[in-house]
Design a protein around this motif. Structure first.
Motif, mmCIF file in Angstrom:
data_model
loop_
_atom_site.group_PDB
_atom_site.id
_atom_site.type_symbol
_atom_site.label_atom_id
_atom_site.label_comp_id
_atom_site.label_asym_id
_atom_site.label_seq_id
_atom_site.Cartn_x
_atom_site.Cartn_y
_atom_site.Cartn_z
ATOM 1 N N ALA A 1 -3.267 41.704 13.242
ATOM 2 C CA ALA A 1 -2.664 40.981 14.744
ATOM 3 C C ALA A 1 -2.074 39.811 15.507
ATOM 4 C CB ALA A 1 -2.437 42.240 15.724
ATOM 5 N N GLU A 2 -3.302 39.311 14.245
ATOM 6 C CA GLU A 2 -3.455 38.478 14.276
ATOM 7 C C GLU A 2 -2.378 36.813 13.718
ATOM 8 O OE1 GLU A 2 -7.464 36.965 12.513
ATOM 9 O OE2 GLU A 2 -8.249 38.405 14.084
ATOM 10 N N LEU A 3 -1.790 37.933 12.404
ATOM 11 C CA LEU A 3 -0.208 36.778 12.103
ATOM 12 C C LEU A 3 0.943 37.768 13.443
ATOM 13 C CD1 LEU A 3 -0.162 37.779 8.566
ATOM 14 C CD2 LEU A 3 -0.985 35.862 9.882
ATOM 15 N N TRP B 1 -2.640 38.990 22.999
ATOM 16 C CA TRP B 1 -2.780 37.193 23.132
ATOM 17 C C TRP B 1 -1.634 36.915 23.421
ATOM 18 C CZ3 TRP B 1 -1.766 33.281 19.657
ATOM 19 C CH2 TRP B 1 -2.997 31.955 20.109
ATOM 20 N N ARG C 1 -4.300 38.844 4.645
ATOM 21 C CA ARG C 1 -2.932 39.465 5.909
ATOM 22 C C ARG C 1 -1.971 39.498 5.377
ATOM 23 N NH1 ARG C 1 -7.465 37.240 8.537
ATOM 24 N NH2 ARG C 1 -6.386 35.580 9.132
ATOM 25 N N VAL D 1 -6.321 41.143 21.573
ATOM 26 C CA VAL D 1 -5.515 40.790 19.715
ATOM 27 C C VAL D 1 -4.143 40.318 20.533
ATOM 28 C CG1 VAL D 1 -4.846 40.482 17.641
ATOM 29 C CG2 VAL D 1 -7.715 40.817 18.309
ATOM 30 N N ARG E 1 1.895 40.694 15.140
ATOM 31 C CA ARG E 1 1.803 40.793 16.990
ATOM 32 C C ARG E 1 2.785 40.977 16.949
ATOM 33 N NH1 ARG E 1 0.684 35.828 17.908
ATOM 34 N NH2 ARG E 1 -2.031 35.583 17.332
ATOM 35 N N THR F 1 -6.200 45.288 13.939
ATOM 36 C CA THR F 1 -6.503 43.649 14.683
ATOM 37 C C THR F 1 -6.442 42.948 13.759
ATOM 38 O OG1 THR F 1 -8.053 45.868 15.541
ATOM 39 C CG2 THR F 1 -8.649 43.070 15.849
ATOM 40 N N LEU F 2 -6.506 42.848 12.841
ATOM 41 C CA LEU F 2 -6.573 41.811 11.517
ATOM 42 C C LEU F 2 -5.013 41.007 10.988
ATOM 43 C CD1 LEU F 2 -9.990 42.874 8.900
ATOM 44 C CD2 LEU F 2 -9.667 40.750 10.705
#
Length: 340
Positions: free
Chosen positions: A298-300, A338, A263, A335, A304, A295-296
Motif C-alpha cells: 500500500a506504500e506504492l 493516507w 514491492r 496506510v 494503495r 501494508t507494505l
C-alpha cells in the motif's frame, strides 16, 4: 517421484542381546575399551549397547568425561559401514541432550563429520545431518557449522540428496542463516531454494520458503531474492493447499517487500488478489503475514489505489480475536487511507 526410505536395520550377524555388557559403574569404561578393540564385531556390539545407554543424560555426562567422543570421532572414518552407522547414531542421540551438544561442540565433532557428507551408506549421511540439525539449534552449534565451512556443501547437497535428508539440511540452514548468509549467497543458495519451492514434497516446499524467509531478513538477502526472481514463485505458493507452505511463503514475501524492488516485484507478480484472499479467510494461519505484506504494498501508489477498494476486508479484521491481527489491520487501514 517416490524415493526409497532410509533403513537403519543392522546386518543379521549383529545381535545386541549378545553384547557382553558389565553392570553398574563399570559399564561405560568397559564399552570405551571395546570401542578401541581391533575386532570389528566387538566394536559393533559395543556401539549397539552404547546407543541404548546414551538415552540417559547422566550416562552422556559420564561418557563425555571418560573421553568417548575422541574414540567415536576416530570411528567415523572406519572401513566398516555398520561401525560408521552406529557411531553416527550414538552421536545423534548424544546431540539430543544439552550436555551432549556442549560436549560435541568442545570436541570438534562437527568438523569430523564433514567427511561423511559423501558416505555411500544412506543412514550414515542421514544420521550426520540429524546431528548438524540438532547442533544448529544452539547459537554455538550454528557457529560451529559456519566455522566448519559446511554452508556451501550443504547448499550443494540440496541438489542431490534424498528427500528425507534434504529436509534436515533445510532445517540446519534455517538456523545457520539466521546468523550469517554471505557464504550461502556465494554458493547460489537462493537459486537452489527457488527450485525447491516447486518440489512435490510439502515439507520441502515449506522448509525452503522458511529458509528464504531467514535469508530475506538480511539486507543483502532481500536483494538476492528479488534479483533471482523468487517473488513470483512465492506468490504462486500463496494458493498452496498446505497452510504451512502459505505461512512461510507469505513471511518470505513480507520480508522481501520491505525493499522498493521487492514491492514492485510483488505488484508485478499480481500478489494482491491471493494476499487479500488469505486476509479474508478467518482461519488462515498466513493471515497476519498477508496483512503486513499488503501494508507494505500500500506504500506504492498503485498498491494503495487497488487496496482502497478492499478497505472493508481490513475493517473486518478489527474484530479478530487476535490482537496482533487487529493491530496489523489498523496499521494497514491507516496506510491505505493516507493521502499525499
Amino acid at each position: 517421484m517416490a524415493q526409497p526410505r532410509i533403513s537403519a536395520y543392522l546386518p543379521p550377524d549383529i545381535d545386541p542381546t549378545k553384547a557382553p555388557l558389565a553392570f553398574g559403574r563399570r559399564a561405560l569404561p568397559k564399552l570405551n575399551e571395546e570401542l578401541q578393540s581391533p575386532e570389528v564385531l566387538t566394536q559393533q556390539r559395543a556401539l549397539v549397547a552404547l546407543c541404548d545407554l546414551v538415552h540417559d543424560p547422566e550416562k552422556v555426562y559420564q561418557a563425555i568425561a571418560l573421553g568417548f567422543l575422541d574414540n567415536l570421532k576416530t570411528l567415523l572414518v572406519h572401513h566398516d559401514q555398520t561401525v560408521r552407522q552406529k557411531t553416527t547414531e550414538v552421536l545423534s542421540i548424544v546431540a539430543l541432550h544439552s550436555i551432549g551438544r556442549q560436549g560435541l561442540i568442545r570436541s570438534g565433532v562437527i568438523s569430523a563429520l564433514t567427511g561423511l557428507l559423501d558416505d555411500p551408506v544412506d543412514i550414515c549421511r542421514k544420521n550426520t545431518h540429524r546431528i548438524f540439525d540438532m547442533m544448529a539449534k544452539l547459537p554455538e552449534g550454528a557457529g560451529g557449522v559456519l566455522r566448519a565451512g559446511l554452508i556451501s556443501p550443504l547448499v550443494l547437497k540440496l541438489k542431490t540428496e534424498l528427500d528425507e535428508i534434504q529436509e534436515l539440511i533445510l532445517d540446519t540452514l534455517s538456523n545457520c542463516l539466521r546468523v550469517e548468509i554471505s557464504e550461502a549467497l556465494a554458493a547460489g543458495a537462493v537459486t537452489v531454494l527457488k527450485e525447491k519451492l516447486s518440489h512435490p514434497s510439502t515439507a520441502i516446499r515449506s522448509k525452503a520458503a522458511w529458509v528464504l524467509l531467514e535469508i530475506s531478513s538480511h539486507a543483502e538477502g532481500k536483494i538476492a531474492v528479488c534479483e533471482e526472481g523468487v517473488i513470483p514463485v512465492l506468490v504462486s505458493l500463496l494458493e498452496d493447499t498446505r497452510p504451512e507452505v502459505q505461512v512461510n511463503a507469505t513471511g518470505a514475501q513480507m520480508f522481501a517487500a520491505i525493499t522498493p524492488h521487492g514491492r514492485s516485484s510483488a505488484m508485478g507478480a499480481e500478489a494482491v488478489p491471493p494476499l487479500l484472499k488469505l486476509v479474508a479467510e478467518e482461519t488462515s494461519k498466513a493471515r497476519l503475514n498477508a496483512i503486513k505484506t499488503l501494508t507494505l504494498l500500500a506504500e506504492l501508489p498503485e498498491g494503495r489505489q487497488t487496496l482502497l477498494d478492499h478497505r472493508d476486508t481490513f475493517q473486518r479484521c478489527l474484530d479478530d480475536p487476535s490482537e496482533a491481527v487487529q493491530r496489523a489491520a489498523q496499521i494497514a487501514i491507516t496506510v491505505i487511507d493516507w493521502k499525499p
